[in-house]
Scaffold this active site. Structure first.
Site, short mmCIF file in Angstrom:
data_model
loop_
_atom_site.label_atom_id
_atom_site.label_comp_id
_atom_site.label_asym_id
_atom_site.label_seq_id
_atom_site.Cartn_x
_atom_site.Cartn_y
_atom_site.Cartn_z
CB VAL A 64 -0.96 0.00 1.21
CG1 VAL A 64 -1.74 1.31 1.27
CG2 VAL A 64 -1.94 -1.17 1.11
CB CYS A 65 3.80 2.22 2.04
SG CYS A 65 3.06 2.08 3.68
CB THR A 66 4.77 0.39 -3.05
OG1 THR A 66 5.72 -0.29 -2.23
CG2 THR A 66 5.33 0.52 -4.46
CD GLU A 117 -0.35 5.22 1.55
OE1 GLU A 117 -1.46 5.13 2.09
OE2 GLU A 117 0.72 5.16 2.21
CG LEU A 118 6.18 6.26 -0.53
CD1 LEU A 118 7.13 5.12 -0.21
CD2 LEU A 118 6.73 7.57 0.04
#
Length: 217
Positions: free
Chosen positions: A44-46, A48-49
């Site tokens: 998920v963070c991938t 977002e970034l």
């Protein structure tokens, strides 16, 4: 320490993918979005970034700096950024804080002070998904906390910044779901007499406490 809206954002000195910074000096006279991640190489963070990298021009246009944080070393961030560029089609174009010792995570009340680096649980990690908007006065203007399984809505962050910047200059508030260019609400602290001077085009008042007027330019 428990943080609230209106508090001074705690200062810190730390290493990032773009060198060591003093946070308050780095802010300068800009607005800032600080958004955090519990771990590198997470799905998920991938996304977002990568999304933040793609819409960075929108933040630049608003005089806003972006800075990410992940509770892993800077060297890991640099490796992760290659995956982000490959899978999301955008190169990370803002600094990423390395926080393996959890210094900033604890300072910003994302984790309990007693949390031990390297021994975090899944429950601990769940609290390190936050968004802070910080003004040029170094005050916290917004705090958002997201669950691990829900990607953040950064279009909403832009919408909030538009509202914050508008309401910091004019004596207005923005209604539910407001977007740039739409009508606003005259602040309750403004008397009708003063409102006539500040908003010469007038307003609609379905209730005395609800005065709706055009967005100030």
């Amino acid at each position: 320490m428990s943080l609230r809206i209106g508090d001074t954002a705690p200062n810190f000195q730390i290493d990032t993918t773009e060198g060591r910074i003093d946070f308050h000096e780095w802010i300068g006279d800009k607005w800032v979005v600080l958004f955090s991640h519990p771990k590198d190489f997470t799905p998920v963070c991938t996304t977002e970034l990568g999304y933040m990298a793609r819409i960075k021009p929108e933040f630049d246009r608003r005089n806003v700096k972006i800075i990410g944080l992940s509770a892993d070393p800077v060297d890991d961030h640099k490796k992760w950024s290659k995956d982000i560029e490959e899978t999301q089609g955008a190169k990370v174009n803002y600094p990423m804080i390395g926080d393996p010792e959890l210094k900033v995570a604890k300072l910003y009340d994302m984790l309990p002070a007693e949390t031990v680096p390297g021994k975090r649980t899944a429950a601990d990690n769940a609290t390190v998904r936050t968004v802070f908007i910080i003004g040029p006065d170094k005050k916290i203007k917004l705090m958002l906390f997201y669950p691990m399984t829900t990607g953040r809505n950064f279009d909403e962050v832009l919408r909030v910044i538009d509202s914050l910047q508008l309401t910091s200059k004019h004596k207005v508030a923005t209604p539910a779901n407001w977007k740039q260019g739409q009508d606003v609400i005259i602040a309750g602290s403004v008397s009708d007499e003063d409102a006539k001077k500040l908003f010469p085009k007038g307003w609609k008042a379905p209730k005395p406490y609800l005065r709706i007027t055009e967005q100030p330019k």
